[in-house]
Design an enzyme around this catalytic site. Structure first.
Site: not given
Ligand code: UD1
Ligand code: UDP
Length: 373
Positions: A99, A121, A135, A216, A218, A248
């Site tokens: 998603d 999924e 999502e 985490h 939004r 996160h």
């Molecule tokens: C994204 C997904 C969400 C998913 C989540 C899992 C979208 C819109 N959102 O949300 O569906 O559940 O990932 O974790 O696709 N950042 C870092 N390093 C990283 C990752 C993120 O610095 O490795 C920071 C950056 O500033 C980035 C921000 O997090 O701009 C947001 O990342 P983004 O992928 O846009 O959204 P998530 O909230 O992580």
């Molecule tokens: N996870 C991880 N390290 C962490 C937190 C989560 O490896 O510090 C793993 C967790 O086991 C799961 C996945 O990340 O498989 C979930 O990711 P996240 O919560 O970022 O996204 P979501 O599942 O809500 O889309």
């Protein structure tokens, strides 16, 4: 080799990588396929942690992550970036998972080229386009485009049929997260040093009951995050618990949690854990407090009660089985539900059953077989 199906697996975030590495492993090991991998790197550090442990070297890496990226800026960059990769690869199938913005843009770019999409999924629905946001809508867009819908459960298959998706294209495969969890647990059993990095925390909190926390979403930014932080502070006032929270990397999460929780005796705010260490955190936790999708699926598989800090869930299977409970983002409610589990042995026992409604660990093999057709 002629006749081999060229599969382009596209992903960009931590949860997609976790749920797709078992499929990539299966495709790589299968002579019927020419497996190609494109990462958008919508996440960077958190994606790389998974690529490393899974031993995946992508053929394409778009390196798209920007600090505090906006949904529209990210989506635009994904669509053009992924489109170019599709023009080079011309795969028989594009595989996307779940998603995220990467999954949605990958499906759309494939559709623009009339390349069939396999959605891993498929069929998760909360029924509310603002929870989870964005999502729920990403899933619906992918569901409209996909030619092959790999639904994890009967519930998700029924949701797709309700939306008039052709039943012949829907297959109940289980969720690949269970394949991933089995793989990582076996790896850690064979080499415990892979998850030894929590030793300091385990020693610091010896004798206390650990609550594992992640957050985490939004839709929880702002008030929801503040309330979650308040609940953690209040729970941490108890002498008998410790809260371990790998935070996160999204700055919207880190700012609130750092401001509100740093320096508390019974709270460890730590960097995101790699998958072996996170599996270890679940294993040493008495319960999980989370708004994550994936953790809702993993905690029941490991027999840990999970309190879901969300108003709705598109994963009702854990709630129906009694191993997960929706507690929303009201601080009083979160504290009440957590304390009930901590103080009432019967309530705890009722939720702490190993239960696997999401899959049997063989989903990737089923999906690979479907991709031959
Ligand atoms: C994204 C997904 C969400 C998913 C989540 C899992 C979208 C819109 N959102 O949300 O569906 O559940 O990932 O974790 O696709 N950042 C870092 N390093 C990283 C990752 C993120 O610095 O490795 C920071 C950056 O500033 C980035 C921000 O997090 O701009 C947001 O990342 P983004 O992928 O846009 O959204 P998530 O909230 O992580
Ligand atoms: N996870 C991880 N390290 C962490 C937190 C989560 O490896 O510090 C793993 C967790 O086991 C799961 C996945 O990340 O498989 C979930 O990711 P996240 O919560 O970022 O996204 P979501 O599942 O809500 O889309």
């Amino acid at each position: 080799m002629s006749g081999r199906k060229r599969i382009l697996t596209v992903f960009g975030t931590r949860p997609e990588a976790i749920k797709l590495f078992p499929l990539v492993h299966a495709l790589e090991a299968d002579a019927r396929f020419d497996s190609r991998v494109c990462v958008s790197a919508q996440h960077r550090g958190m994606l790389d942690q998974v690529l490393e442990i899974a031993g995946i070297l992508p053929h394409h890496d778009l390196d798209l992550m920007r600090p505090d990226q906006t949904l529209d800026g990210l989506t635009a960059a994904l669509l053009t970036g992924l489109g170019k990769v599709l023009d080079v690869e011309r795969p028989d199938w594009v595989v996307v998972q779940g998603d995220t913005a990467t999954a949605m843009a990958g499906a759309l770019a494939a559709y623009y080229r009339k390349i069939p999409v396999c959605h891993v999924e498929a069929g998760l629905r909360s029924g509310n386009i603002h929870h989870p946001w964005p999502e729920e809508v990403n899933r619906k867009i992918i569901g409209t485009i996909a030619a092959l819908h790999c639904a994890p459960t009967e519930t998700s298959a029924v949701a797709l049929k309700r939306e008039n998706v052709d039943p012949a294209t829907i297959h109940i495969t289980g969720n690949t997260v269970v394949d991933a969890l089995h793989w990582i647990v076996a790896r850690v059993e064979a080499d415990p040093s892979l998850a030894a990095g929590l030793a300091d925390i385990e020693a610091r909190f010896a004798g206390k009951r650990v609550i594992g926390v992640t957050s985490h979403r939004r839709e929880n930014f702002g008030e929801g995050m503040e309330a979650i932080a308040t609940a953690i502070r209040r729970l941490a006032e108890r002498g008998d618990v410790a809260l371990v929270f790998p935070v996160h990397l999204n700055p919207n999460v880190r700012k609130v949690m750092n401001e509100r929780l740093v320096g508390l005796d019974n709270v460890a705010l730590i960097e995101p854990l790699d998958y072996p260490h996170f599996a270890r955190l679940i294993a040493i936790s008495t319960l999980m407090l989370t708004d994550s999708g994936g953790v809702q699926e993993e905690a029941p598989a490991l027999g840990k009660p999970v309190l879901v800090m969300r108003e709705t869930t598109e994963r009702p299977e854990g709630v129906e089985a009694g191993t997960a409970k929706l507690v929303g983002t009201d601080a009083d409610r979160i504290v009440f539900e957590a304390e009930q589990l901590l103080d009432d042995a019967e309530a705890y026992a009722a939720m702490a059953r190993a239960h696997n409604p999401f899959g049997d660990g063989r989903s990737s093999a089923r999906i690979a077989d479907l991709l031959v057709g």
